[in-house]
Motif scaffolding. Structure first.
Motif, short mmCIF file in Angstrom:
data_model
loop_
_atom_site.label_atom_id
_atom_site.label_comp_id
_atom_site.label_asym_id
_atom_site.label_seq_id
_atom_site.Cartn_x
_atom_site.Cartn_y
_atom_site.Cartn_z
N MET A 1 44.83 46.13 50.69
CA MET A 1 43.41 46.32 50.78
C MET A 1 43.00 47.65 50.15
O MET A 1 42.03 47.72 49.42
N ALA A 2 43.76 48.67 50.43
CA ALA A 2 43.43 50.00 49.91
C ALA A 2 43.50 50.03 48.38
O ALA A 2 42.65 50.66 47.74
N ILE A 3 44.46 49.34 47.80
CA ILE A 3 44.59 49.33 46.34
C ILE A 3 43.39 48.63 45.71
O ILE A 3 42.85 49.09 44.71
N CYS A 4 42.96 47.52 46.31
CA CYS A 4 41.78 46.82 45.80
C CYS A 4 40.55 47.71 45.89
O CYS A 4 39.72 47.74 44.98
N TRP A 5 40.42 48.40 47.00
CA TRP A 5 39.28 49.32 47.20
C TRP A 5 39.27 50.39 46.11
O TRP A 5 38.25 50.63 45.47
N ILE A 6 40.41 51.02 45.89
CA ILE A 6 40.50 52.10 44.90
C ILE A 6 40.16 51.58 43.51
O ILE A 6 39.43 52.23 42.75
N ALA A 7 40.65 50.40 43.17
CA ALA A 7 40.35 49.83 41.85
C ALA A 7 38.85 49.61 41.69
O ALA A 7 38.29 49.90 40.62
N GLN A 8 38.20 49.10 42.71
CA GLN A 8 36.76 48.86 42.63
C GLN A 8 35.97 50.17 42.57
O GLN A 8 34.96 50.25 41.87
N ILE A 9 36.43 51.17 43.27
CA ILE A 9 35.75 52.47 43.22
C ILE A 9 35.78 53.01 41.79
O ILE A 9 34.76 53.43 41.25
N TYR A 10 36.97 52.99 41.18
CA TYR A 10 37.07 53.49 39.80
C TYR A 10 36.27 52.64 38.83
O TYR A 10 35.76 53.14 37.83
N LYS A 11 36.14 51.35 39.11
CA LYS A 11 35.37 50.47 38.24
C LYS A 11 33.88 50.82 38.27
O LYS A 11 33.20 50.75 37.25
N HIS A 12 33.38 51.21 39.45
CA HIS A 12 31.94 51.42 39.61
C HIS A 12 31.50 52.88 39.62
O HIS A 12 30.31 53.16 39.48
N PHE A 13 32.44 53.80 39.81
CA PHE A 13 32.11 55.23 39.87
C PHE A 13 33.00 56.00 38.90
O PHE A 13 34.21 56.07 39.11
N PRO A 14 32.43 56.60 37.88
CA PRO A 14 33.25 57.30 36.90
C PRO A 14 33.97 58.54 37.46
O PRO A 14 35.04 58.89 36.98
N ASP A 15 33.41 59.17 38.46
CA ASP A 15 34.02 60.38 39.03
C ASP A 15 33.91 60.32 40.55
O ASP A 15 33.11 61.05 41.16
N PRO A 16 34.73 59.45 41.20
CA PRO A 16 34.59 59.27 42.65
C PRO A 16 35.07 60.49 43.44
O PRO A 16 35.88 61.28 42.97
N LYS A 17 34.53 60.60 44.64
CA LYS A 17 34.98 61.65 45.55
C LYS A 17 36.45 61.40 45.90
O LYS A 17 36.87 60.26 46.06
N PRO A 18 37.24 62.47 46.05
CA PRO A 18 38.66 62.30 46.37
C PRO A 18 38.90 61.45 47.64
O PRO A 18 39.85 60.68 47.69
N ALA A 19 38.03 61.58 48.61
CA ALA A 19 38.20 60.81 49.86
C ALA A 19 38.07 59.31 49.62
O ALA A 19 38.65 58.52 50.36
N TYR A 20 37.32 58.92 48.58
CA TYR A 20 37.13 57.49 48.29
C TYR A 20 38.39 56.85 47.70
O TYR A 20 38.55 55.64 47.75
#
Length: 50
Positions: A1-20
């Motif tokens: 689940m966490a890997i899917c979340w991280i992939a989606q964050i990078y897909k939608h946010f060019p510079d995500p917060k480290p906590a995300y």
């Protein structure tokens, strides 16, 4: 689940917060448990016919 979340964050946010995008081992226990519960529910739904 966490890997899917991280992939989606990078897909939608060019510079995500480290906590995300923290690694599993860096997540607080409550978040690990929540992610595990979500994964288990998805797994159950996928293996249930109908």
């Amino acid at each position: 689940m966490a890997i899917c979340w991280i992939a989606q964050i990078y897909k939608h946010f060019p510079d995500p917060k480290p906590a995300y995008v923290a690694d599993w081992s860096e997540l607080p226990p409550w978040q690990q448990e929540t992610d595990a519960d979500i994964f288990e529910r998805i797994e159950q739904s996928a293996s249930t016919p109908g």
